[in-house]
Design a protein around this motif. Structure first.
Motif, mmCIF file in Angstrom:
data_model
loop_
_atom_site.group_PDB
_atom_site.id
_atom_site.type_symbol
_atom_site.label_atom_id
_atom_site.label_comp_id
_atom_site.label_asym_id
_atom_site.label_seq_id
_atom_site.Cartn_x
_atom_site.Cartn_y
_atom_site.Cartn_z
ATOM 1 N N GLN A 84 -0.686 5.941 -4.821
ATOM 2 C CA GLN A 84 0.225 5.210 -3.942
ATOM 3 C C GLN A 84 -0.003 3.712 -4.096
ATOM 4 O OE1 GLN A 84 -0.165 6.238 0.212
ATOM 5 N NE2 GLN A 84 1.746 5.234 0.796
ATOM 6 N N TYR A 85 1.078 2.940 -4.061
ATOM 7 C CA TYR A 85 0.953 1.479 -4.142
ATOM 8 C C TYR A 85 1.931 0.838 -3.180
ATOM 9 C CZ TYR A 85 1.139 -3.298 -5.921
ATOM 10 O OH TYR A 85 1.091 -4.664 -6.027
ATOM 11 N N GLN A 86 1.379 0.094 -2.231
ATOM 12 C CA GLN A 86 2.233 -0.612 -1.281
ATOM 13 C C GLN A 86 1.454 -1.752 -0.633
ATOM 14 O OE1 GLN A 86 3.470 2.213 1.681
ATOM 15 N NE2 GLN A 86 1.425 2.468 2.548
ATOM 16 N N ASN A 87 2.179 -2.798 -0.274
ATOM 17 C CA ASN A 87 1.597 -3.960 0.412
ATOM 18 C C ASN A 87 0.406 -4.566 -0.337
ATOM 19 O OD1 ASN A 87 3.462 -3.608 2.536
ATOM 20 N ND2 ASN A 87 2.084 -2.139 3.549
#
Length: 312
Positions: free
Chosen positions: A199-202
């Motif tokens: 997962q990749y976010q912010n």
């Protein structure tokens, strides 16, 4: 290629904005300090230092004045009449440096100049070389395989791997933000973990490690990553500590080395070895037994992790 002894097959070499293609070594105004000193044994210290000036046709009186000034610069005043074989290794290397500096070069090239000296003398001369370079202000290219030396002396470091550039940056950038697995492992000591971005976010990436336990870590991403991308993350040993609480990883201590200001642990985790260097004052606050053969929890702050690239 910079000194002119080899010809570049592509690209260009410029010294003070002057293109060096076709310029012979003697016309490049580059000073050279060799690994093996390369002093003339039949000449005095003064004659060695003034050799380049003599070849340039500098009058004797002016030459002797410059030799004296340069020997004072390298902390060898009054040794003009000595023979090189009367000097220690460190003194001979400083004579070689003085010879290179006496001609007031546009560029100073040093080829592993301290590698023949013992550790204590290398450290002493390292600081002297840095002082002299800053005082003279000449651009210096320093070739070394000693990572500690490179970190201590450089404004910028170029890491080469099989003749190809891996990374160019300040010592801080090279150490704290290595761009490739090779750089992370070559400079300093590294704990490298392979994994996959889930997962990749912010600005943060969740990475599932390729271990038996498939533990996940949240890591600040120092560049764009995508879900499903294989990556390698690096954690320096000094950023890892042992903890009484639940840690990032759990393993068995296989080696413990006391280093005075710190203690180094080698921990077996899922078949791999992880190094942790724990300051002595932190050890006092850990109640857990840290002797060889015991199980230990390892922890670090998320920002201690750096993504260094795709898995090889």
């Amino acid at each position: 290629m910079i000194a002119g002894f080899e010809t570049a097959t592509s690209g260009a070499v410029r010294i003070r904005d002057r293109e060096m293609s076709g310029v012979p070594p003697y016309d490049r105004n580059a000073g050279m300090v060799f690994q093996g000193y390369a002093l003339f044994p039949h000449k005095t210290v003064g004659e060695n230092v003034g050799f380049g000036l003599k070849m340039e046709g500098v009058p004797k009186e002016e030459r002797e004045k410059k030799v004296k000034e340069t020997l004072e610069l390298v902390d060898l005043p009054g040794l003009e009449d000595r023979s090189p074989n009367e000097l220690s290794g460190g003194q001979q290397q400083r004579v070689a440096l003085a010879r290179a500096l006496a001609i007031e070069p546009s560029l100073l090239l040093l080829d592993e100049p301290l590698s023949n000296l013992d550790y204590k003398l290398r450290r002493e001369l390292r600081f002297q070389l840095k002082r002299i370079q800053e005082e003279v202000g000449v651009t210096t290219i320093y070739v070394t395989h000693n990572q500690e030396e490179a970190m201590a002396m450089s404004d910028r470091i170029l890491i080469l791997n099989d003749g190809q550039r891996e990374q160019l940056g300040t010592p801080e950038e090279i150490y704290n933000k290595p761009k490739t697995r090779f750089v992370a492992d070559f400079i300093g000591e590294a704990n490298l973990f392979d994994g996959t971005v889930t997962q990749y976010q912010n600005g943060n990436a969740e990475i599932e490690l390729s271990t038996e336990t498939n533990r996940s870590l949240t890591v600040p991403a120092n560049g764009a990553v995508e879900e499903g991308q294989p990556v390698t993350i690096n954690v320096r040993p000094e950023r890892i500590t042992a903890t009484d609480d639940e840690g990032m990883l759990t393993g068995e201590i296989v080696s413990r080395t006391y280093l005075g200001k710190s203690t180094r642990l080698l921990v077996s985790v899922d078949g791999s070895e992880v190094e942790a260097e724990i300051p002595s004052d932190q050890l006092a606050g850990i109640s857990h037994d840290l002797s060889i053969g015991t199980t230990v929890n390892l922890a670090w702050q998320p920002e201690a992790c750096v993504i260094v690239g795709e898995v090889n």
